[in-house]
Design an enzyme around this catalytic site. Structure first.
Site, PDB file in Angstrom:
ATOM      1  N   GLN A 152      -6.245 -17.305   6.842  1.00 61.82           N
ATOM      2  CA  GLN A 152      -6.155 -16.534   5.608  1.00 61.82           C
ATOM      3  C   GLN A 152      -7.508 -16.433   4.929  1.00 61.82           C
ATOM      4  OE1 GLN A 152      -3.399 -14.893   4.679  1.00 61.82           O
ATOM      5  NE2 GLN A 152      -4.924 -13.937   3.375  1.00 61.82           N
ATOM      6  N   HIS A 212     -10.259 -13.724   5.560  1.00 66.40           N
ATOM      7  CA  HIS A 212     -10.110 -12.317   5.179  1.00 66.40           C
ATOM      8  C   HIS A 212     -11.159 -11.867   4.174  1.00 66.40           C
ATOM      9  CE1 HIS A 212      -6.823 -10.538   7.260  1.00 66.40           C
ATOM     10  NE2 HIS A 212      -6.008 -11.529   7.007  1.00 66.40           N
ATOM     11  N   GLU A 226       2.351 -13.739  -0.503  1.00 65.74           N
ATOM     12  CA  GLU A 226       2.457 -12.674   0.495  1.00 65.74           C
ATOM     13  C   GLU A 226       2.992 -13.261   1.813  1.00 65.74           C
ATOM     14  OE1 GLU A 226      -1.388 -11.323   1.616  1.00 65.74           O
ATOM     15  OE2 GLU A 226      -0.670  -9.557   2.708  1.00 65.74           O
ATOM     16  N   HIS A 227       2.339 -14.315   2.297  1.00 65.36           N
ATOM     17  CA  HIS A 227       2.783 -15.017   3.507  1.00 65.36           C
ATOM     18  C   HIS A 227       3.229 -16.423   3.135  1.00 65.36           C
ATOM     19  CE1 HIS A 227      -0.541 -12.269   4.752  1.00 65.36           C
ATOM     20  NE2 HIS A 227       0.314 -11.939   5.693  1.00 65.36           N
ATOM     21  N   ASP A 236       0.841 -11.134  11.993  1.00 62.39           N
ATOM     22  CA  ASP A 236      -0.243 -10.182  11.720  1.00 62.39           C
ATOM     23  C   ASP A 236      -0.403  -9.186  12.867  1.00 62.39           C
ATOM     24  OD1 ASP A 236      -0.907 -11.244   9.291  1.00 62.39           O
ATOM     25  OD2 ASP A 236      -2.520 -12.516  10.051  1.00 62.39           O
ATOM     26  N   HIS A 290      28.845  19.377 -19.665  1.00 61.09           N
ATOM     27  CA  HIS A 290      29.221  18.458 -18.584  1.00 61.09           C
ATOM     28  C   HIS A 290      30.743  18.378 -18.479  1.00 61.09           C
ATOM     29  CE1 HIS A 290      25.052  17.199 -18.548  1.00 61.09           C
ATOM     30  NE2 HIS A 290      25.289  16.316 -17.596  1.00 61.09           N
TER      31      HIS A 290
END
Lengths: 434, 434
Positions: free
Chosen positions: A255, A258, A322-323, A356, A415
């Site tokens: 991670q 990145h 996220e993960h 991934d 209506h």
């Protein structure tokens, strides 16, 4: 790395909070480019390609010939890997297809949902130092399964005016044919507004730098839908004394590489595990290419010691990663307690890298706490659920009066009237037929 | 009304285009209120309630006692109608629940999606001349089915500081307990940021005026998800010579009464039907209360004559209407050709009013052409699809090498290493066990 032992209950929100990324400072610069692309089309795009990607382009289109050439430039080994990954992504996303289920909510009132592909979608794949061909597979495969009629892919060219061959190979395998050599804000503008070369799309997918994110936000206000808001990538690993510290450290580092703003968080019930992971991280970092990124990213990272599994899961759900890797022996039990996460990896062998690239799940996931409200990209992202209904005279007899009363109470008499004219006709028909 | 006979093919986009609604002019005023609410919480909200709703409030909360009182103030007839509508909405939305389907993408690699409710959602129900209690049912019912832990409802009070009893009754029937007397921008701010009384939520649903829409857009940039962008309401009716012009006219008028910016469009293959509908509209309008709104709205409306069913469907798909009524005999055949629409009503009896109130489908739908990319509110809107994966040593043997190769080619060596450490361990295990 920040080491936190037994955090206070009322400190959890602060610990897991992300800094607010305000892109509005970029807005003026980004809007100028977007407006230019909207007004001047290809001409503006070509100008920005020269300015930002240093590429002098005659045409923005990747030709059939360039595609064929690219396929010869990619190693057999990589092509095989791409085919394997594509097959798994396809199997997993194809299984997400919805079947039409007709529901008779009342006798004579039949309602159903039908999943219909978004006609035109745009996929953005960033360039930069690493060619993110895996993102091509992740974005294009479900688009093809959904049946999107027009799939446009934009990705920046190199200075030589060529697109990385692995990106083209992945697009070819996934079944994308309309590929354009456009990066950055100008790519988002081209897909949002359309140019002479690039078709206007209805929804734009894909990651990008801060400028790309700002551009996606701006065009999403009026012109086009986007997949989700974006932020720095992150992983949370939950470990106990049975976990493998080498694996946990490797996951956290994958991670961290990145970028400097990535975050890796360990939550563990075991003090020894915390120490072991810290030591493994130090050792493993030395051997990695992106050491510099990693060291910066580790400054945002945390090793958190908690008293039990419940606290671990509570903290993870507040963080909304996220993960989420649950590397404990009782991962099945803990999986049932996941409330906020993008994608969850269970057991010692399910590393984030698997998801991934090649296990089949999507890697375009909500970061930055957005997992509290957003899903990752999936087959639904390329579809709309359109509702249909059919009503018979018997149905009118069953719901007509309720509609009239509700419309009357909302003071919407037109209506009401739309139902009254039908009740009047059905009285005869239904009276006769019943 | 604009009558268009046999439009040119290249004129379709222009005919069906909507004017761009730019809310950014409101941004400064809206942001000021949002910031105030963020900083000063309840105190600011109470101040704005006094300013905009002319209500002097001590507390923002609707009490249990107020709720009980409201139930006694609503007619039996309306309560029965609300129960019937709620039952149908519940049946239809409950049927949308997803079942977990595990997919083995490779032997030893198991992936699945699980639908998990968004923990905290906020529902906004506008006040104004007509109390939109039907919107309470539409927004709250799927939230309860999804299992959202915290469901917050904000709706403006009258000058007397009370919420319309029909709105409270609908909330009671749908199962919402946290109701606040807050309207407008201050309601959106309170739910986005949280105040002393109002919990912060992760996603905000519901319609509103331009200020509410602008506020939803602004908070969606950083703080909270929203259901969808909004715009004026609209209907498209497709009719042939077999349709009932009284019904078609009534449906178009039920749309027109929403407001001066609503749009009603008829697309018909029959010249006689066009003339008959025009005559019915004129006649029916006279008897309606909201004549003034309707006359203004009809100025934006269109009666379009086309040469055949194919052209009718093509035009409708370019228009991408929020509501689409297919009032032709061959409605089943045409339904299969719908690509862009929010909700579709088939046959002569399925009027929009049915879906607005009681058939079971949701009435919160994408307007303004957003149906090209967005779904209406449905059970999915309150859920996230979280992906899970579990991998065995056999799974590592099957996908491990592909992950390594792909990571290597993306120059992410920490990603590669996370797999390599597992391959190394599995070589032993898998070698032994196979």
């Amino acid at each position: 790395m920040n080491i936190i032992r037994y955090p206070e209950r009322n400190d959890r929100e602060r610990i897991t909070g992300r800094s607010r990324t305000d892109l509005s400072e970029l807005n003026a610069a980004v809007e100028k480019i977007l407006d230019d692309v909207r007004e001047n089309g290809d001409r503006a795009v070509i100008r920005y390609e020269e300015m930002f990607d240093k590429a002098a382009l005659q045409s923005l289109v990747v030709t059939e010939k360039e595609l064929e050439e690219a396929l010869t430039e990619v190693s057999e080994e990589l092509l095989d890997a791409l085919h394997l990954a594509h097959g798994n992504i396809e199997r997993f996303h194809r299984a997400q297809a919805m079947t039409v289920k007709k529901v008779e909510t009342q006798p004579g009132v039949t309602c159903w949902q039908k999943s219909v592909a978004i006609e035109k979608v745009g996929l953005y794949v960033p360039g930069g130092t690493a060619p993110l061909f895996s993102t091509v597979l992740m974005l294009a495969t479900p688009a093809v399964i959904a049946g999107c009629r027009e799939i446009v892919l934009c990705t920046p060219p190199g200075k030589d005016g060529k697109v990385n061959p692995a990106i083209l190979a992945a697009a070819h395998i996934a079944g994308v044919r309309k590929i354009f050599k456009i990066g950055g804000v100008q790519a988002i503008g081209a897909m949002a507004y359309g140019t002479e070369s690039v078709p206007k799309v209805y929804k734009i997918f894909g990651p990008g730098n801060q400028y790309v994110m700002a551009a996606k936000q701006i065009v999403s206000l009026h012109d086009v839908a986007i997949d989700m808001p974006a932020g720095p990538s992150e992983v949370c690993v939950i470990a106990d004394e049975t976990s493998n510290p080498e694996f946990v450290a490797a996951d956290m580092l994958s991670q961290a590489e990145h970028g400097a703003d990535s975050q890796a968080v360990l939550i563990t019930t075991s003090e020894r595990m915390l120490d072991d992971v810290a030591a493994c991280i130090d050792r493993q970092t030395e051997a990695l290419e992106r050491k510099e990124f990693i060291r910066k990213s580790l400054e945002n990272s945390m090793l958190i010691l908690v008293k039990d599994y419940d606290e671990a899961m509570e903290l993870s759900n507040i963080y909304a990663p996220e993960h989420l890797i649950i590397a404990t022996e009782n991962h099945e039990e803990l999986a049932a307690k996941v409330v906020n996460a993008g994608s969850v990896f269970l057991g010692k062998y399910a590393c984030e890298s698997a998801g991934d690239y090649a296990s089949g799940t999507n890697h375009t996931l909500p970061t930055h706490g957005y997992a509290t409200a957003y899903s990752g990209v999936n087959l639904d992202s390329y579809n709309r659920k359109i509702t249909f209904q059919h009503i018979t005279p018997e149905g009118i007899a069953n719901i007509g009066r309720a509609v009239e009363i509700m419309a009357e109470n909302e003071r919407l008499d037109a209506h009401k009237n739309a139902m009254t004219v039908r009740i009047d006709e059905c009285k005869n028909i239904y009276g006769e037929k019943k």
